[in-house]
Design a protein around this motif. Sequence first.
Motif, mmCIF file in Angstrom:
data_model
loop_
_atom_site.group_PDB
_atom_site.id
_atom_site.type_symbol
_atom_site.label_atom_id
_atom_site.label_comp_id
_atom_site.label_asym_id
_atom_site.label_seq_id
_atom_site.Cartn_x
_atom_site.Cartn_y
_atom_site.Cartn_z
ATOM 1 N N SER A 33 0.839 40.914 -36.508
ATOM 2 C CA SER A 33 -0.039 41.534 -37.500
ATOM 3 C C SER A 33 -1.442 41.000 -37.353
ATOM 4 O O SER A 33 -1.694 40.002 -36.676
ATOM 5 C CB SER A 33 0.510 41.239 -38.902
ATOM 6 O OG SER A 33 -0.427 41.596 -39.884
ATOM 7 N N ALA A 36 -4.575 40.514 -42.349
ATOM 8 C CA ALA A 36 -4.087 41.103 -43.602
ATOM 9 C C ALA A 36 -2.633 41.513 -43.408
ATOM 10 O O ALA A 36 -2.343 42.537 -42.806
ATOM 11 C CB ALA A 36 -4.944 42.295 -43.996
ATOM 12 N N HIS A 38 0.830 42.796 -44.749
ATOM 13 C CA HIS A 38 1.318 43.591 -45.878
ATOM 14 C C HIS A 38 2.801 43.320 -46.109
ATOM 15 O O HIS A 38 3.604 43.385 -45.183
ATOM 16 C CB HIS A 38 1.101 45.073 -45.595
ATOM 17 C CG HIS A 38 1.425 45.963 -46.758
ATOM 18 N ND1 HIS A 38 0.691 45.950 -47.916
ATOM 19 C CD2 HIS A 38 2.413 46.870 -46.940
ATOM 20 C CE1 HIS A 38 1.197 46.820 -48.763
ATOM 21 N NE2 HIS A 38 2.254 47.386 -48.200
ATOM 22 N N THR A 74 -0.681 42.364 -50.155
ATOM 23 C CA THR A 74 -1.185 41.938 -48.856
ATOM 24 C C THR A 74 -1.684 40.505 -48.969
ATOM 25 O O THR A 74 -2.467 40.183 -49.874
ATOM 26 C CB THR A 74 -2.334 42.850 -48.384
ATOM 27 O OG1 THR A 74 -1.848 44.186 -48.246
ATOM 28 C CG2 THR A 74 -2.879 42.390 -47.038
ATOM 29 N N SER A 113 -0.506 46.045 -39.856
ATOM 30 C CA SER A 113 0.479 45.328 -40.671
ATOM 31 C C SER A 113 1.447 46.267 -41.365
ATOM 32 O O SER A 113 2.562 45.876 -41.703
ATOM 33 C CB SER A 113 -0.226 44.432 -41.692
ATOM 34 O OG SER A 113 -1.097 45.175 -42.503
ATOM 35 N N THR A 114 1.032 47.488 -41.604
ATOM 36 C CA THR A 114 1.934 48.503 -42.139
ATOM 37 C C THR A 114 1.376 49.876 -41.802
ATOM 38 O O THR A 114 0.161 50.054 -41.774
ATOM 39 C CB THR A 114 2.097 48.350 -43.674
ATOM 40 O OG1 THR A 114 3.171 49.166 -44.120
ATOM 41 C CG2 THR A 114 0.849 48.754 -44.429
ATOM 42 N N PRO A 126 0.487 55.054 -46.028
ATOM 43 C CA PRO A 126 -0.446 53.923 -46.108
ATOM 44 C C PRO A 126 -0.541 53.221 -44.754
ATOM 45 O O PRO A 126 0.470 52.817 -44.188
ATOM 46 C CB PRO A 126 0.186 53.016 -47.163
ATOM 47 C CG PRO A 126 1.646 53.329 -47.108
ATOM 48 C CD PRO A 126 1.770 54.770 -46.700
ATOM 49 N N VAL A 128 -2.388 50.036 -43.057
ATOM 50 C CA VAL A 128 -3.159 48.816 -43.268
ATOM 51 C C VAL A 128 -3.306 48.123 -41.915
ATOM 52 O O VAL A 128 -2.306 47.862 -41.244
ATOM 53 C CB VAL A 128 -2.465 47.884 -44.281
ATOM 54 C CG1 VAL A 128 -3.293 46.627 -44.496
ATOM 55 C CG2 VAL A 128 -2.216 48.605 -45.592
ATOM 56 N N SER A 130 -6.136 45.600 -39.168
ATOM 57 C CA SER A 130 -7.347 44.812 -38.952
ATOM 58 C C SER A 130 -7.605 44.730 -37.464
ATOM 59 O O SER A 130 -6.732 45.037 -36.641
ATOM 60 C CB SER A 130 -7.190 43.406 -39.549
ATOM 61 O OG SER A 130 -6.109 42.729 -38.927
ATOM 62 N N THR A 158 -11.504 45.942 -41.067
ATOM 63 C CA THR A 158 -10.213 46.138 -41.731
ATOM 64 C C THR A 158 -10.154 47.543 -42.291
ATOM 65 O O THR A 158 -11.185 48.184 -42.539
ATOM 66 C CB THR A 158 -9.992 45.139 -42.883
ATOM 67 O OG1 THR A 158 -11.002 45.335 -43.883
ATOM 68 C CG2 THR A 158 -10.056 43.702 -42.383
ATOM 69 N N ASN A 160 -7.571 50.113 -45.025
ATOM 70 C CA ASN A 160 -6.419 50.342 -45.897
ATOM 71 C C ASN A 160 -6.539 51.778 -46.374
ATOM 72 O O ASN A 160 -7.254 52.068 -47.328
ATOM 73 C CB ASN A 160 -6.423 49.355 -47.062
ATOM 74 C CG ASN A 160 -5.135 49.411 -47.866
ATOM 75 O OD1 ASN A 160 -4.429 50.411 -47.866
ATOM 76 N ND2 ASN A 160 -4.835 48.336 -48.562
ATOM 77 N N GLN A 162 -4.894 55.914 -46.947
ATOM 78 C CA GLN A 162 -3.766 56.789 -47.252
ATOM 79 C C GLN A 162 -3.961 58.058 -46.422
ATOM 80 O O GLN A 162 -4.882 58.833 -46.674
ATOM 81 C CB GLN A 162 -3.730 57.114 -48.745
ATOM 82 C CG GLN A 162 -3.589 55.900 -49.647
ATOM 83 C CD GLN A 162 -2.168 55.357 -49.646
ATOM 84 O OE1 GLN A 162 -1.207 56.082 -49.469
ATOM 85 N NE2 GLN A 162 -2.050 54.050 -49.845
#
Length: 429
Positions: A33, A36, A38, A74, A113-114, A126, A128, A130, A158, A160, A162
């Motif tokens: 990851s 950040a 998640h 997160t 990370s997600t 979503p 997320v 970096s 970074t 985040n 949708q």
Amino acid sequence: MKKFGIASLMLMVMAAPAFATVTVTTPANDETSGSAVHFEANATTSCSKGISSMGIYVNGDRQYVVPGASLNTTLSLGPGTYNTVIEEWDGCGGASTAARTVKVSTGPGVAVSTPSSGSTVSSPVPIVASATTSCSKGVSSMGVYVDGNRVYVAGGHTMNAQIPMSGGTHKAVVEEWDGCGGAATQQLTLNVSGGSGGKSLSAIQAATGWDQWGELPPTDATCDAPCGGHVSFWMGQHEKNVSLSGNGTQFTISGNTPYADVLYSNPIMGQRSTLIPDTNHSVIPNLHNFTYTADVYVTNASVTQSLEFDINMYLDSTGMEWGTQCNHLGDGDWDIWNNVNAHWVSTGRSCGLKNGWNHVVLQVQRESNNDLLFQTITMNGTTYNINTTMAPFGVPSSWYGMTVNFQMDGDYNMHSYNAYLDNFSVNYW
């Protein structure tokens, strides 16, 4: 055989522990990851009092606790490998855990990370992520491609976001661009369950409901055809010859009044709409994000003064016009509309209009106070982060709806020219 009395049996039942499980949606075990990280998880238990709270331990230290049977947060972690534990505590004094090893990237590149690649997700998805880079100027921006189409861009290292996606399997790519002209990517395969959480109106150029007016300088007074010869206009749908999809629409402008304009508009929602009437006012008040996408064919860029692409919303006595124009023969830059003072504001970013097909993507947002956020403009693969907020303006309380516009502006001699729209869509959520 050993026998137990009734009292002994009751004690055994009372002492039986509650059965509980912790299900971790993300991160996956051994996932790499960015900084950040998640965490998303939920828990169930046979305890009659339910789950009291959940928490996260990182290398033995409790970093996060939240009441209830689910968590979604997160944590910011430095480079390295971490042993994380997600734990639930129930109301009967029991607890259960799930462990995950997380690796935070130390090198340049994109770390998502997600969601995890290969996972099943719901829309809007979503994402997320970096990014890091060895470029001394750092990461300029990050974006998302879905099935080869760029759908999101934001400034910084970074993100985040949708992202609306239709049901099915999609290839998504998260990309970073640095200040030295470099880029890095991370590819994901995502299985989207059900339909798009964000929705889309597609092939708007071929839809019913289009209106058209002339606009005359200096006040932009409107007129219906034939406008006394000042400006002439026409649109023809279901064009096959100049089209990418086989269902394009031709738009024309000519006349004898310099700098006259033609406004083509379709009420896609609310009043007068044939697409989404929204008579019970259940759709529009809940919408805050919009992506305007179109392919535009220009027959003669040398006489195309400017082309305008707008999204408009009207509700609760508030008017919001995300007006965006390529001021091609003016300063050559993208302009955005100041709703309060009713004038164009240059972004200082070149629009680069060319003969032939041009691909335009506009990302805008309605803020919680109805301010208008102009997020990004993409033209032929070049994305500009605008990130400029404008205030709305007042309208009659009876106005309710959304419209999309395509406008053609005439030059100093009102040279006639054509433009074609295709693959015109609006995503909204």
